[in-house]
Design an enzyme around this catalytic site. Structure first.
Site, PDB file in Angstrom:
ATOM      1  N   PRO A 189      -2.633  -3.957   5.196  1.00 20.82           N
ATOM      2  CA  PRO A 189      -3.577  -4.446   4.185  1.00 20.82           C
ATOM      3  C   PRO A 189      -3.198  -4.083   2.752  1.00 20.82           C
ATOM      4  CG  PRO A 189      -4.414  -2.428   5.146  1.00 20.82           C
ATOM      5  CD  PRO A 189      -3.106  -2.721   5.835  1.00 20.82           C
ATOM      6  N   GLU A 190      -1.932  -3.717   2.521  1.00 20.48           N
ATOM      7  CA  GLU A 190      -1.534  -3.199   1.205  1.00 20.48           C
ATOM      8  C   GLU A 190      -1.910  -4.102   0.042  1.00 20.48           C
ATOM      9  OE1 GLU A 190       1.320  -0.842   3.857  1.00 20.48           O
ATOM     10  OE2 GLU A 190       0.157  -2.699   3.934  1.00 20.48           O
TER      11      GLU A 190
END
Length: 254
Positions: A129-130
């Site tokens: 989910p960066e």
């Protein structure tokens, strides 16, 4: 209490446990330092042949501790230690087995992917989910690109949705999916299979797998570190990390 535990199961098999369960084994600079040291200790033992890497508590590892990541003064040191730790895991002469449960997210998914073999519990959530934090999953992308096709990699990194263990197995991130109470026994079963092989032949086979790529893991990680640091030092990263810590939606500026 140490943040990483080392246990000799047999003279050949070492169990390394991420031991920060109250924070779902989120990665701090100190935890990464201890993890890298644990890999070295296990690798330096002449009889050692296998490392089983697992997490204490409810999750394997949920990636960078974003409370610590908000401290820009630690950004470079943490990023370099993530890079060095991933290299240590992937380049050790030992066969590495990730025994994964709960969640393997962001840097946690990267640590998992740096291992030679992955056993995951049913229900485990895995993903990157960066970009939702204003970050670039550069370091972990090094390993992901070797394991899944380009379309799957784009889906994981650009869509940033978490997937379950079964989907991760389907696209090549995970070798086996088992019941939660069977994860360690499955990991140990694979370790026993490894021990049937000749030590030098296993080491050479592992080295050749890496060298068959046109660029080595180490070269890829150093390239990825540049992109990772550009994102870590950005306005977007400061906003994304602050939003996560404040439990709100980020306010992106277009």
């Amino acid at each position: 209490m140490p943040l990483v535990l080392i246990e000799k199961q047999t003279p050949q098999i070492t169990i390394v446990t991420l031991n920060r369960p109250e924070r779902r084994n989120a990665l701090t600079l100190e935890l990464l330092i201890q993890l890298r040291a644990a890999i070295k200790v296990a690798s330096d033992e002449s009889q050692g042949r296998v490392i089983i890497l697992r997490g204490a508590g409810m999750a394997f590892c949920t990636g960078l501790d974003l409370k610590e990541a908000a401290d820009q003064e630690k950004a470079h040191a943490t990023a370099e230690m993530v890079a060095n730790t991933l290299i240590a895991i992937s380049q050790t002469r030992l066969i590495t087995i990730a025994a994964v449960h709960g969640a393997a997210v962001a840097g946690g998914a990267g640590i998992m992917s740096a291992c030679d073999f992955v056993v995951a519990a049913k229900g485990t959530k895995i993903g990157y989910p960066e970009v939702r934090r204003g970050l670039v999953a550069g370091l972990v992308m090094t390993f992901l690109r070797r394991q899944v096709g380009e379309r799957n990699m784009r889906e994981l990194l650009l869509g940033s949705e978490l997937i379950d263990a079964e989907r991760a197995k389907e696209i090549g991130m995970v070798n086996r999916v088992v019941a939660p109470d069977s994860v360690m026994s499955e990991a140990q079963g694979f370790a026993e299979s490894v021990l049937q092989g000749a030590p030098s032949a296993l080491e050479q086979t592992k080295r050749l797998i890496d060298e068959l790529w046109w660029r080595s893991v180490k070269q890829d990680v150093h390239l990825a570190l540049k992109y990772h640091m550009q994102a870590r030092e950005s306005v977007e990263a400061r906003e994304g990390i602050a939003a996560f810590n404040e439990k709100r939606r980020p306010k992106w500026v277009l």
